[in-house]
Design a protein around this motif. Structure first.
Motif, PDB file in Angstrom:
ATOM      1  N   VAL A   1       0.841  -1.202   0.000  1.00 21.52           N
ATOM      2  CA  VAL A   1       0.000   0.000   0.000  1.00 21.52           C
ATOM      3  C   VAL A   1       0.873   1.248   0.000  1.00 21.52           C
ATOM      4  N   LEU A   2       1.936   1.220   0.781  1.00 15.28           N
ATOM      5  CA  LEU A   2       2.859   2.363   0.805  1.00 15.28           C
ATOM      6  C   LEU A   2       3.490   2.573  -0.568  1.00 15.28           C
ATOM      7  N   THR A   3       3.748   1.493  -1.278  1.00 16.47           N
ATOM      8  CA  THR A   3       4.268   1.598  -2.643  1.00 16.47           C
ATOM      9  C   THR A   3       3.246   2.234  -3.572  1.00 16.47           C
ATOM     10  N   ASP A   4       1.960   1.973  -3.315  1.00 12.86           N
ATOM     11  CA  ASP A   4       0.886   2.520  -4.149  1.00 12.86           C
ATOM     12  C   ASP A   4       0.586   3.988  -3.856  1.00 12.86           C
ATOM     13  N   LEU A   5       1.086   4.501  -2.738  1.00 12.55           N
ATOM     14  CA  LEU A   5       0.677   5.839  -2.283  1.00 12.55           C
ATOM     15  C   LEU A   5       0.840   6.951  -3.321  1.00 12.55           C
ATOM     16  N   PRO A   6       1.947   7.020  -4.061  1.00 14.63           N
ATOM     17  CA  PRO A   6       2.065   8.111  -5.040  1.00 14.63           C
ATOM     18  C   PRO A   6       0.898   8.155  -6.024  1.00 14.63           C
ATOM     19  N   LYS A   7       0.394   6.991  -6.413  1.00 15.32           N
ATOM     20  CA  LYS A   7      -0.761   6.947  -7.309  1.00 15.32           C
ATOM     21  C   LYS A   7      -2.048   7.295  -6.559  1.00 15.32           C
ATOM     22  N   ILE A   8      -2.195   6.723  -5.373  1.00 15.78           N
ATOM     23  CA  ILE A   8      -3.416   6.958  -4.595  1.00 15.78           C
ATOM     24  C   ILE A   8      -3.587   8.436  -4.275  1.00 15.78           C
ATOM     25  N   LEU A   9      -2.488   9.127  -3.989  1.00 15.33           N
ATOM     26  CA  LEU A   9      -2.549  10.531  -3.585  1.00 15.33           C
ATOM     27  C   LEU A   9      -2.502  11.503  -4.764  1.00 15.33           C
ATOM     28  N   ASP A  10      -2.400  11.001  -5.973  1.00 15.80           N
ATOM     29  CA  ASP A  10      -2.317  11.862  -7.161  1.00 15.80           C
ATOM     30  C   ASP A  10      -3.692  12.425  -7.499  1.00 15.80           C
ATOM     31  N   ALA A  11      -3.919  13.676  -7.142  1.00 15.63           N
ATOM     32  CA  ALA A  11      -5.229  14.304  -7.351  1.00 15.63           C
ATOM     33  C   ALA A  11      -5.580  14.444  -8.830  1.00 15.63           C
ATOM     34  N   ALA A  12      -4.595  14.334  -9.705  1.00 13.35           N
ATOM     35  CA  ALA A  12      -4.871  14.455 -11.136  1.00 13.35           C
ATOM     36  C   ALA A  12      -5.520  13.194 -11.697  1.00 13.35           C
ATOM     37  N   LEU A  13      -5.466  12.104 -10.943  1.00 14.38           N
ATOM     38  CA  LEU A  13      -6.068  10.847 -11.395  1.00 14.38           C
ATOM     39  C   LEU A  13      -7.447  10.689 -10.766  1.00 14.38           C
TER      40      LEU A  13
END
Length: 413
Positions: free
Chosen positions: A258-270
């Motif tokens: 999940v920590l590895t996924d964080l940059p994607k999860i927190l990307d408001a542009a997505l």
């Protein structure tokens, strides 16, 4: 030149006998197994062969009986070697203290327990913990002839899967779902754990449906925005309190993912839906309850709010046509236009054209469901009649186009 004495090499003898035979030989040699015990084993063996042959096929065929003998010896060997850790003294004592048939049954039970364990962590790919079933007898037949290393390797894999599944069930139960709910959902245990970790981190007390999941992600993005594309180190993702120690290792491994996924999860542009439900790498990676009714209700509420805001509460044909025309000209949506604004709108239509599809999409996405067909008919009828006039190159002064708007739309005097 002085000759160098060669060191004798150690010789290791390979004993291909089944472990059961080794244990018997050791027991006789060391006085653990006495003649009366050997007689008992010899008397029990034919009974066991017939029982095994009948269970897996037929006791009336010689090849089946011969295979049953191999199965029985292997079952006893598997149990003795697994439980004794390869210690022949302990194995011989087990044969002394228990009947031969009981050791064969213990080996069979050992394999049945293995087969009943889940092979993978997808809840849709196994049938819970109901134990060994009759339809698995052909699989048991194969395992009765497998070696101990094969059994141990498979056991290690299945034990790890079982821990992962049990951890997912524990976390789901902490958020109001039980094992039956997960079986029905048919999702992967890791996906359940990932979402459960996010839910606990955001202080939620229930496993989310899609609407709640989307809100949860949007809330996380608002509170922990990316900084130069990097997730903030302060993002809290603790292991839930009370998690049994036996699950700690598996949950920690998933937590790291999940920590590895964080940059994607927190990307408001997505957009959340695009990331979790349309991006191949994230498909099935997180879990939410399927609640079609809740999604429809959420859509209706959102659509209703957007519709009311856009129409300012007006539902007469003139106001709606004015709004639709503005949207199709890629202008700010209004339900009433001044003469000056109407002229500006017409000039924009003459210059850039009229995209009737924009209004159709707005109606389909935001209009109340029960009125969508009527509004689409209203708009399409207007476009069929008015488009030629609105875009005519011959009406230089816009007199015909303005007259049409005064008649059909909402133009303030």
């Amino acid at each position: 030149m002085k000759a160098t004495a060669q060191q004798p090499q150690a010789v290791s003898l390979f004993d291909a006998r089944p472990f059961f035979e080794k244990a018997v030989a050791f027991g006789v040699q060391h006085g653990i197994l006495h003649p009366d015990k050997l007689d008992s084993i010899c008397n029990d063996a034919p009974k066991g062969m017939v029982q095994i042959a009948r269970y897996f096929g037929s006791e009336f065929l010689r090849p089946e009986l011969e295979k049953a003998r191999d199965r029985m010896v292997n079952l006893v060997s598997l149990h003795l070697e697994q439980t004794s850790g390869g210690d022949l003294h302990a194995a011989a004592e087990s044969l002394r203290d228990h009947s031969f048939l009981s050791r064969s049954k213990a080996g069979s039970d050992m394999l049945k327990a293995l087969i009943a364990m889940p092979q993978n962590s997808h809840f849709g790919m196994h049938e819970g913990t109901g134990g060994f079933r009759d339809e698995q007898i052909p699989l048991l037949a194969k395992w009765t002839l497998r070696t101990l290393p094969e059994y141990q390797a498979e056991l290690a894999v299945r034990q790890q899967v079982a821990k992962l599944v049990d951890a997912a069930i524990w976390l789901a139960e902490s958020l109001g779902l039980d094992a039956a709910d997960l079986e029905e959902a048919g999702k992967d245990a890791e996906a359940v754990i990932r979402t459960a970790l996010l839910a606990h981190a955001t202080k939620r007390n229930a496993m989310p449906d899609w609407v709640a999941f989307e809100k949860m992600v949007l809330g996380i993005r608002k509170k922990y925005p990316l900084v130069d594309g990097v997730a903030p180190a302060a993002f809290p993702l603790p292991v839930p309190k009370g998690l049994p120690q036996s699950f700690q290792g598996e949950v920690e491994r998933v937590r790291q993912s999940v920590l590895t996924d964080l940059p994607k999860i927190l990307d408001a542009a997505l957009p959340v839906r695009k990331l979790f439900d349309q991006t191949p790498a994230f498909l099935g990676r997180y879990f939410w309850q399927e609640d079609a009714l809740a999604e429809v209700e959420h859509f209706d509420r959102t659509a209703s709010a957007n519709w009311t805001k856009a129409t300012s509460g007006h539902d007469d044909d003139s106001s709606l046509l004015t709004l639709f025309l503005c949207l199709s000209a890629a202008s700010t949506g209004k339900t009433v236009l001044s003469e000056k604004n109407a002229v500006t709108l017409l000039r924009k239509i003459r210059k850039s054209g009229l995209d009737a599809e924009l209004a159709r999409q707005f109606i389909q996405h935001h209009a109340p469901q029960q009125h969508q067909a009527d509004y689409l008919h209203l708009w399409e009828s207007f476009v069929d009649e008015a488009q030629a006039t609105l875009q005519s190159d011959h009406d230089y002064a816009l007199k015909d186009a303005l007259a049409l708007l005064r008649r059909e739309c909402n133009i303030a005097p």
